[in-house]
Design a protein around this motif. Structure first.
Motif, PDB file in Angstrom:
ATOM      1  N   ASN A  42      -2.355 -43.718 -19.080  1.00  0.00           N
ATOM      2  CA  ASN A  42      -1.094 -43.667 -19.804  1.00  0.00           C
ATOM      3  C   ASN A  42      -1.346 -43.403 -21.283  1.00  0.00           C
ATOM      4  N   GLU A  46       0.811 -50.403 -20.568  1.00  0.00           N
ATOM      5  CA  GLU A  46       1.590 -50.568 -19.338  1.00  0.00           C
ATOM      6  C   GLU A  46       1.421 -51.986 -18.822  1.00  0.00           C
ATOM      7  N   PHE A  48       2.262 -54.045 -15.295  1.00  0.00           N
ATOM      8  CA  PHE A  48       2.494 -53.774 -13.878  1.00  0.00           C
ATOM      9  C   PHE A  48       2.583 -55.125 -13.180  1.00  0.00           C
ATOM     10  N   VAL A  96       7.383 -52.022 -13.491  1.00  0.00           N
ATOM     11  CA  VAL A  96       6.508 -51.367 -14.454  1.00  0.00           C
ATOM     12  C   VAL A  96       7.237 -51.284 -15.787  1.00  0.00           C
ATOM     13  N   GLU A  98       6.706 -49.810 -19.586  1.00  0.00           N
ATOM     14  CA  GLU A  98       5.853 -48.878 -20.323  1.00  0.00           C
ATOM     15  C   GLU A  98       6.687 -48.050 -21.295  1.00  0.00           C
ATOM     16  N   SER A 102       6.227 -42.055 -20.241  1.00  0.00           N
ATOM     17  CA  SER A 102       4.834 -42.195 -19.843  1.00  0.00           C
ATOM     18  C   SER A 102       4.681 -41.808 -18.388  1.00  0.00           C
TER      19      SER A 102
END
Length: 103
Positions: A42, A46, A48, A96, A98, A102
């Motif tokens: 990325n 990030e 997750f 997720v 971010e 991305s």
């Protein structure tokens, strides 16, 4: 105000996503999958979070390829430049967080 029951979310395709919010350039998306993603890096950080199922998270650290089994409630943080991919065991739902746009 919105309430989302993650276990009820199953799109047509693996890695299909529901956009939950975009706050100051940061997206929060709910994903469902039963297929692995591909190796990627990325261009931002990030987060997750496994909400349902299990996911083998593969990542590179100090030029070594490693993996860790993530279960419900586990969180994987990828700093900028962390090469990684997620491989679900069966079906999984993940949150997720971010940078907008991305990978």
């Amino acid at each position: 105000m919105v309430i989302i029951r993650a276990k009820d979310f199953t799109p047509e395709n693996p890695w299909g996503a529901m956009n939950i919010a975009c706050m100051q350039g940061i997206t929060i998306r709910l994903h469902w999958t039963n297929k692995p993603y591909h190796w990627h890096t990325n261009d931002g950080e990030e987060v997750f979070v496994v909400l349902d199922g299990k996911v083998n998270m593969h990542y590179e650290q100090d030029t070594k390829q490693l993996s860790k089994l993530l279960e419900i409630g586990d969180i994987f943080y990828a700093s900028i430049g962390t090469k990684h991919y997620a491989e679900p065991i069966g079906e999984a739902r993940v949150l997720v967080i971010e940078k907008q746009g991305s990978i």
